[in-house]
Design an enzyme around this catalytic site. Structure first.
Site, PDB file in Angstrom:
ATOM      1  N   ASP A  47      41.744  76.936 -12.336  1.00 20.31           N
ATOM      2  CA  ASP A  47      40.536  77.390 -13.040  1.00 20.31           C
ATOM      3  C   ASP A  47      39.372  76.464 -12.718  1.00 20.31           C
ATOM      4  OD1 ASP A  47      39.705  79.418 -14.652  1.00 20.31           O
ATOM      5  OD2 ASP A  47      40.665  78.661 -16.477  1.00 20.31           O
TER       6      ASP A  47
ATOM      7  N   LYS B 113      39.831  80.493 -10.040  1.00 19.36           N
ATOM      8  CA  LYS B 113      39.334  81.521 -10.966  1.00 19.36           C
ATOM      9  C   LYS B 113      38.027  81.032 -11.569  1.00 19.36           C
ATOM     10  CE  LYS B 113      41.227  82.266 -15.218  1.00 19.36           C
ATOM     11  NZ  LYS B 113      40.045  81.976 -16.064  1.00 19.36           N
TER      12      LYS B 113
ATOM     13  N   GLU C  83      39.713  89.774 -20.436  1.00 19.65           N
ATOM     14  CA  GLU C  83      40.175  89.125 -21.671  1.00 19.65           C
ATOM     15  C   GLU C  83      39.417  89.688 -22.874  1.00 19.65           C
ATOM     16  OE1 GLU C  83      40.231  84.832 -21.653  1.00 19.65           O
ATOM     17  OE2 GLU C  83      40.751  84.745 -23.784  1.00 19.65           O
TER      18      GLU C  83
ATOM     19  N   ASP D 175      41.681  76.322 -17.737  1.00 23.02           N
ATOM     20  CA  ASP D 175      40.912  75.280 -18.423  1.00 23.02           C
ATOM     21  C   ASP D 175      41.266  75.233 -19.910  1.00 23.02           C
ATOM     22  OD1 ASP D 175      39.638  77.592 -19.180  1.00 23.02           O
ATOM     23  OD2 ASP D 175      37.625  76.969 -18.551  1.00 23.02           O
TER      24      ASP D 175
HETATM   25  O1  KIV Z   1      42.303  79.001 -19.234  1.00 17.52           O
HETATM   26  C1  KIV Z   1      43.099  79.935 -19.450  1.00 17.52           C
HETATM   27  O2  KIV Z   1      44.207  79.749 -19.981  1.00 17.52           O
HETATM   28  C2  KIV Z   1      42.691  81.281 -19.071  1.00 17.52           C
HETATM   29  C3  KIV Z   1      43.579  82.433 -19.443  1.00 17.52           C
HETATM   30  C4  KIV Z   1      43.403  82.758 -20.884  1.00 17.52           C
HETATM   31  C5  KIV Z   1      43.341  83.617 -18.595  1.00 17.52           C
HETATM   32  O3  KIV Z   1      41.656  81.448 -18.492  1.00 17.52           O
END
Ligand code: KIV
Length: 281
Positions: A87, A116, A185, A48
């Protein structure tokens, strides 16, 4: 490398059992999906982070499931060998379980192999609902950008003993609920090391030190295409932003000087067409 990367492949990749580190990177469209896939990454995440890096929005709270699905589709059409993870945007997995599953399914129908989502114990019902629908889930703990307001900004998490303990319990809960991997993270390296040792599933770090089972990075940070000040864990491997500007500047100069297009870059009229068009006026 040959053969598609699968969820069970990733689930089994614990360095403590002799596996090599998992390599995960973001991509948001077909050309960059080809670029990263040819570099033999294991996982492509359509994150995202799309919001800020591609769509020019303020933060990740501004994208919805249709935005993510559109970009997952673009990446999927590049037919990467890597596992494709989509995501789940903010508020697409926080309400009813049926909405959560439907939103995860939108990403799967667009081409994702897994989704995710951010958060710990409070997200266990969402993880269970999605995995019950046979959709694999990757967790995300620590500095979770969708919680920017709750965290009071993008700050390293788990620095104090209580917060570190909470994060360990969150990680265990996600693993028990069925996540096949978890992103850590912006957490202290030692905490990430402990969580990695405690979990049976792989951890994938970003700003979480070297002990994780894998590392993830945002493509635009690595390539020098992001504008904002990069966090200290970002290592830039190219400056494509300035390379791109120089290329366009050179083309613009050629156009202005009459050097572009050349004879060789033009389609030429046949003798028949030349005659039909007549002399130039
Ligand atoms: O959205 C994204 O790029 C992420 C990564 C930082 C893991 O969630």
């Amino acid at each position: 490398m040959t053969g598609k990367v699968t969820v069970p492949d990733i689930r089994a990749r614990k360095r403590s059992r002799g596996a090599g580190p998992i390599v995960m990177i973001t991509a948001y469209d077909a050309p960059f999906a080809r670029v990263v896939d040819r570099a033999d990454v294991d996982i492509i995440l359509v994150g995202d982070s799309l919001a800020e890096l591609v769509l020019g929005l303020e933060d990740t709270l501004q994208v919805g499931i249709e935005d993510l699905a559109y970009h997952v589709g673009a990446v999927a059409r590049a037919r990467p060998r890597a596992l494709l993870v989509g995501d789940m945007p903010w508020l697409t997995y926080h309400l009813e379980a049926s909405d959560t599953v439907r939103n995860a399914a939108i990403l799967v129908r667009a081409g994702a192999h897994a989704v995710k989502l951010e958060g710990g114990r409070r997200r266990v019902p969402a993880v269970r609902a999605i995995t019950d629908a046979e959709i694999p889930v990757m967790g995300h703990l620590g500095l979770t950008p969708q919680s920017i307001h709750a965290m009071g900004g993008y700050k390293v998490q788990g620095r104090e003993a209580t917060a570190a303990g909470d994060l360990r319990r969150d990680a265990e809960a996600l693993a028990a609920a069925g996540c096949f991997a978890v992103v850590l993270e912006g957490v202290p390296d030692l905490l990430a090391e402990r969580v990695t040792a405690e979990l049976d599933i792989p951890t994938i770090g970003i700003g979480a030190g070297p002990a994780c089972d894998g590392q993830v990075i945002v493509l635009h940070d690595l390539l020098g295409l992001s504008e904002s000040k990069a966090p200290k864990f970002v290592r830039r491997y190219a400056e494509l932003g300035s390379v791109g500007t120089e290329a366009v500047r050179a083309w613009a100069a050629d156009v202005r000087a009459g050097r572009y297009p050349s004879e060789a870059e033009s389609y030429h009229a046949s003798a028949e067409l030349r005659e039909a068009l007549g002399p130039s006026s």
